[in-house]
Design an enzyme around this catalytic site. Structure first.
Site, PDB file in Angstrom:
ATOM      1  CE  LYS A  59      48.681  47.954  43.881  1.00 61.47           C
ATOM      2  NZ  LYS A  59      47.913  49.733  44.482  1.00 61.47           N
TER       3      LYS A  59
ATOM      4  CB  SER B 210      38.263  42.124  47.851  1.00 60.94           C
ATOM      5  OG  SER B 210      38.528  41.881  46.660  1.00 60.94           O
TER       6      SER B 210
ATOM      7  CD  GLU C  62      43.401  41.153  57.737  1.00 58.83           C
ATOM      8  OE1 GLU C  62      42.640  40.805  56.910  1.00 58.83           O
ATOM      9  OE2 GLU C  62      44.248  42.136  57.368  1.00 58.83           O
TER      10      GLU C  62
ATOM     11  CB  CYS D 130      39.353  42.900  57.194  1.00 63.09           C
ATOM     12  SG  CYS D 130      40.841  43.713  57.954  1.00 63.09           S
TER      13      CYS D 130
ATOM     14  CD  GLU E 218      34.684  42.777  54.118  1.00 59.36           C
ATOM     15  OE1 GLU E 218      35.483  42.604  53.134  1.00 59.36           O
ATOM     16  OE2 GLU E 218      35.454  43.038  54.935  1.00 59.36           O
TER      17      GLU E 218
HETATM   18  P1  NDP Z   1      40.750  45.462  46.734  1.00 55.54           P
HETATM   19  O1  NDP Z   1      40.911  43.342  47.005  1.00 55.54           O
HETATM   20  O2  NDP Z   1      40.672  45.079  45.492  1.00 55.54           O
HETATM   21  O3  NDP Z   1      42.365  45.661  46.720  1.00 55.54           O
HETATM   22  C1  NDP Z   1      43.452  45.837  47.455  1.00 55.54           C
HETATM   23  C2  NDP Z   1      44.500  46.068  46.734  1.00 55.54           C
HETATM   24  O4  NDP Z   1      45.392  44.959  45.762  1.00 55.54           O
HETATM   25  C3  NDP Z   1      44.933  46.805  46.674  1.00 55.54           C
HETATM   26  O5  NDP Z   1      46.037  47.630  46.475  1.00 55.54           O
HETATM   27  C4  NDP Z   1      44.028  46.829  44.817  1.00 55.54           C
HETATM   28  O6  NDP Z   1      44.488  47.748  44.058  1.00 55.54           O
HETATM   29  C5  NDP Z   1      45.173  45.981  44.611  1.00 55.54           C
HETATM   30  N1  NDP Z   1      44.859  44.992  43.637  1.00 55.54           N
HETATM   31  C6  NDP Z   1      43.340  44.964  42.640  1.00 55.54           C
HETATM   32  N2  NDP Z   1      42.869  43.978  42.195  1.00 55.54           N
HETATM   33  C7  NDP Z   1      44.035  43.194  42.041  1.00 55.54           C
HETATM   34  C8  NDP Z   1      44.767  42.866  40.895  1.00 55.54           C
HETATM   35  N3  NDP Z   1      44.315  41.250  40.207  1.00 55.54           N
HETATM   36  N4  NDP Z   1      46.458  42.033  41.638  1.00 55.54           N
HETATM   37  C9  NDP Z   1      46.462  42.579  42.685  1.00 55.54           C
HETATM   38  N5  NDP Z   1      46.573  43.512  43.291  1.00 55.54           N
HETATM   39  C10 NDP Z   1      44.906  43.727  43.289  1.00 55.54           C
HETATM   40  O7  NDP Z   1      40.046  45.948  47.483  1.00 55.54           O
HETATM   41  P2  NDP Z   1      39.037  46.962  46.666  1.00 55.54           P
HETATM   42  O8  NDP Z   1      39.554  48.466  47.136  1.00 55.54           O
HETATM   43  O9  NDP Z   1      38.643  46.726  45.412  1.00 55.54           O
HETATM   44  O10 NDP Z   1      37.966  46.851  47.757  1.00 55.54           O
HETATM   45  C11 NDP Z   1      36.426  46.367  47.163  1.00 55.54           C
HETATM   46  C12 NDP Z   1      36.056  45.629  48.506  1.00 55.54           C
HETATM   47  O11 NDP Z   1      37.007  44.408  49.808  1.00 55.54           O
HETATM   48  C13 NDP Z   1      35.456  46.297  49.616  1.00 55.54           C
HETATM   49  O12 NDP Z   1      34.460  46.865  49.732  1.00 55.54           O
HETATM   50  C14 NDP Z   1      35.213  45.771  50.849  1.00 55.54           C
HETATM   51  O13 NDP Z   1      34.400  45.135  51.160  1.00 55.54           O
HETATM   52  C15 NDP Z   1      36.700  44.658  50.456  1.00 55.54           C
HETATM   53  N6  NDP Z   1      38.585  45.177  51.157  1.00 55.54           N
HETATM   54  C16 NDP Z   1      38.789  45.251  52.450  1.00 55.54           C
HETATM   55  C17 NDP Z   1      39.977  44.950  52.265  1.00 55.54           C
HETATM   56  C18 NDP Z   1      40.390  44.073  54.320  1.00 55.54           C
HETATM   57  O14 NDP Z   1      41.963  44.393  54.829  1.00 55.54           O
HETATM   58  N7  NDP Z   1      40.003  42.944  54.153  1.00 55.54           N
HETATM   59  C19 NDP Z   1      40.670  45.902  52.641  1.00 55.54           C
HETATM   60  C20 NDP Z   1      39.814  46.391  51.419  1.00 55.54           C
HETATM   61  C21 NDP Z   1      39.302  46.681  50.741  1.00 55.54           C
HETATM   62  P3  NDP Z   1      43.503  48.927  43.711  1.00 55.54           P
HETATM   63  O15 NDP Z   1      43.217  50.261  45.154  1.00 55.54           O
HETATM   64  O16 NDP Z   1      44.432  49.874  42.607  1.00 55.54           O
HETATM   65  O17 NDP Z   1      42.519  48.976  43.458  1.00 55.54           O
END
Ligand code: NDP
Length: 491
Positions: free
Chosen positions: A195, A248, A269, A303, A400
């Protein structure tokens, strides 16, 4: 000499050295009006769709499926069928052929993918072209090499595939995160349901064309787009044997809670708040470049970004002066312009989060510096930002931000640098700048971070494992270590 003087006198010296725009043409990539899901090697019509946009100007790009639980179940069933129907028992040397094909096709079509990645995600084309695409292809090449050598990688442990892997990826490196997840899973004989992030589905959907070109058997890789609820449906799917998640910390914890007691394998991760530590004996100009690359690369949507800069007190002033001067030369603007250093923020929601945290920094008493730069009117933009006068307790030093925002703190001794650097709930990466090898080793042994870079930052290589300590998650991706989460062992 006289001749030179004469020539010089005749030439009009331009007074304005601004870069002319150098936009990459987007004609190379064809974006369809509407995309379904890639399930069992076919396009499946979605019951609901949403619009994916270009963050640089909010231009709608395509309608994309919003995966429901039933649609996720169909994808998982297709992955299970492909697993049982031959993929898991195919000799490693045969699986490797498909991975090599995918790698070569990614190289052949790299310009197309790079344009689409920058358009849908907002990152500068020079980064998608020179970092994301070469690394994505390199991951497929690297894991293709392991596919027929698993018995040698894990001698006497009888490695076998895990089954169906559910993979959930974020929006900061859409195609690269796909490669990090899909390549080792396939090399080990698993099948996949992936996904992509809600805001950046397009390169994953284009990747389906590559899978067809490579003639990968139907159902080995399935892609279902959608928001967090689609990800949650994948996590809850009973017939998935392993979940690999990047995103996140909050969502990572939620997934871990849901999987507790199910026996499913899990790798997480998650976020980071990396310390980039600069000692007074370092090559200062080189360090400034590393600091800039550490935090402004990909708008800080990284990240492992070096978001906390620790500077030894004796070089604090010259370093901050050099850094601010360097910041004023960064070009912020159109991600498709080849001269752009800092592109668009990925989404309105992420921009709001950055703005909120930056406002908290100002309110708590930090001093903000932003170089003069004209931000485009449409789309999502944030100027490169440096905070000085930052206390360890400020939110900008703890949370972050995931944006182009750097917090500068100081230290006097290596022990103090270490204590402050480790004072975080995260532990994904760190950087050390010094000319002394012994100091690098001393620091690297004590820093609680999965990756420690020395006199460089944000360097990635498929042969090198990547992953976190503490709230940055567990499990490793990349290298030999990256195979283990996709294998079971008879021991
Ligand atoms: P998320 O953790 O929400 O998104 C990561 C992935 O998980 C996306 O594909 C998301 O879908 C999906 N997801 C969201 N909720 C669920 C759930 N309950 N169960 C399973 N999968 C889920 O990150 P965000 O995009 O909301 O970003 C928020 C913050 O997270 C950022 O500001 C940053 O600080 C951190 N982040 C860290 C990352 C890293 O590489 N460590 C990467 C991205 C974000 P969808 O895109 O539809 O929400």
């Amino acid at each position: 000499m006289a001749e030179v003087d004469k020539t010089r006198g005749d030439v009009d010296v331009p007074g304005d050295w601004a870069y002319a725009s150098a936009p990459e043409s987007r004609d190379i990539v064809h974006i369809r009006d509407r995309y379904g899901y890639f399930v069992g090697g076919k396009w499946l019509e979605p019951s609901e769709t949403y619009e994916t946009i270009a963050p640089r100007d909010e231009e709608p790009l395509a309608a994309v499926g919003q995966g429901t639980a039933a649609e996720v179940r169909r994808a998982v069933a297709a992955a299970r069928e492909a697993y049982a129907d031959g993929w898991s028992s195919l000799p490693g040397s045969e699986r490797a052929k498909y991975l090599f094909r995918i790698a070569r096709l990614l190289q052949e079509r790299s310009r197309e993918f790079a344009v689409l990645e920058s358009l849908n995600g907002g990152k500068p084309i020079k980064e998608s072209r020179d970092v994301d695409l070469p690394l994505a292809a390199a991951h497929f090449f690297y894991y293709a090499g392991w596919a027929d050598k698993l018995e040698y990688a894990f001698p006497n442990r009888h490695p076998r595939p895990v089954g169906v892997a559910g993979q959930i990826i974020p929006w900061n490196f859409p195609l690269l995160m796909l490669a990090w997840k899909v390549a080792p899973a396939l090399a080990c004989g698993n099948t996949v349901v992936l996904k992509p992030a809600e805001t950046t589905p397009l390169t994953a959907l284009l990747f389906c064309e590559v899978l067809r070109q490579a003639e990968l058997p139907p159902g080995v890789v399935n892609i279902v787009t959608g928001d967090g609820s689609t990800g949650a449906a994948l996590v809850e799917s009973e017939d998935v044997d392993k979940i690999a998640f990047t995103g996140s910390t909050e969502v990572g914890k939620e997934i871990q809670r849901r999987l507790a007691g199910t026996g499913k394998k899990l790798t997480l991760e998650l976020g980071g708040k990396a310390a980039n530590i600069v000692f007074d004996d370092c090559a200062l100009d080189q360090a400034v470049e590393g600091i800039v690359n550490g935090i402004y690369f990909n708008q800080g949507h990284v990240c492992c970004a070096g978001s906390r800069l620790f500077v030894q007190e004796s070089i604090y002033e010259p370093l901050v002066a050099k850094l601010e001067r360097r910041l004023s030369t960064l070009r912020v603007g159109d991600p498709l312009d080849k001269n752009t250093d800092v592109g668009a923020i990925n989404s309105a929601a992420q921009l709001e989060r950055i703005e909120e945290l930056v406002a908290s920094g100002v309110e708590e008493g930090a001093e903000i510096y932003q170089p003069p730069c004209v931000l485009p009117e449409k789309g999502y933009w944030f100027a490169p930002t440096v905070f000085t006068n930052v206390a360890q307790s400020y939110r900008i030093a703890q949370e972050e931000i995931f944006g182009p925002v750097l917090s500068v703190l100081t230290f006097r001794t290596p022990e103090e640098a270490l204590e402050k650097a480790n004072n975080t709930p995260y532990g994904l990466s760190a950087g050390v700048w010094t000319e002394k090898g012994s100091r690098i080793l001393w620091m690297a042994q004590r820093l609680r971070a999965g990756v420690v870079w020395a006199n460089t930052f944000n360097r990635f290589d498929p042969t090198s494992p990547f992953g976190g300590y503490k709230e940055s998650g567990f499990g490793r991706e990349g290298g030999l270590h990256g195979l283990e989460p996709y294998l079971r062992f008879d021991e």
